[in-house]
Design a protein around this motif. Structure first.
Motif, short mmCIF file in Angstrom:
data_model
loop_
_atom_site.label_atom_id
_atom_site.label_comp_id
_atom_site.label_asym_id
_atom_site.label_seq_id
_atom_site.Cartn_x
_atom_site.Cartn_y
_atom_site.Cartn_z
N GLY A 10 0.82 -1.21 0.00
CA GLY A 10 0.00 0.00 0.00
C GLY A 10 0.85 1.25 0.00
O GLY A 10 0.53 2.24 -0.68
N CYS A 14 0.86 4.15 -2.86
CA CYS A 14 0.59 5.55 -2.49
C CYS A 14 1.78 6.45 -2.84
O CYS A 14 1.59 7.59 -3.28
N PRO A 62 -6.47 -0.02 -2.21
CA PRO A 62 -6.34 1.18 -3.05
C PRO A 62 -7.13 1.06 -4.36
O PRO A 62 -7.70 0.02 -4.66
#
Length: 118
Positions: A10, A14, A62
């Protein structure tokens, strides 16, 4: 180890999004839609499943994960219903997430007093 992999996956996704915001002229909306399309594309060519197997929730939560679930839903529905699955599979796969988003948005709208920022 699963938690570490999810955090790393993640975080990497990001960080890529943040780099795109900082270093390109792309708007956040274009980056978000690009992530969804990339998730569909990567799942279609068979790459994203390996990322999901390694990163778990770090890969499915996500926006790339949303595209991944859309592609999975279409593939499953096409296998079950034939060509009709192309039109219905993505809706079935994403219904839970979309429903939750609507319910939480409604709760937020009821609990928060709207106003102008100064």
């Amino acid at each position: 180890m699963e938690y570490l992999n999810a955090f790393l996956c993640g975080g990497i996704l990001c960080a890529i999004g943040q780099i795109l915001i900082d270093r390109t002229m792309l708007t956040p909306a274009r980056i978000l839609t690009g992530y969804v399309v990339a998730g569909v594309f990567l799942q279609a060519i068979g790459v994203y499943q390996k990322v999901v197997d390694w990163g778990g929730a770090g890969a499915t939560v996500p926006l790339l994960g949303f595209g991944y679930s859309l592609a999975n839903g279409v593939a499953k529905a096409v296998g079950e219903k034939g060509a009709l699955g192309i039109l219905t599979g993505e809706l079935t796969a994403a219904a839970g997430g979309i429903g939750a988003a609507v319910i939480f948005a409604l709760i937020a709208a009821v609990l928060v007093k709207p106003g102008y920022k100064r």
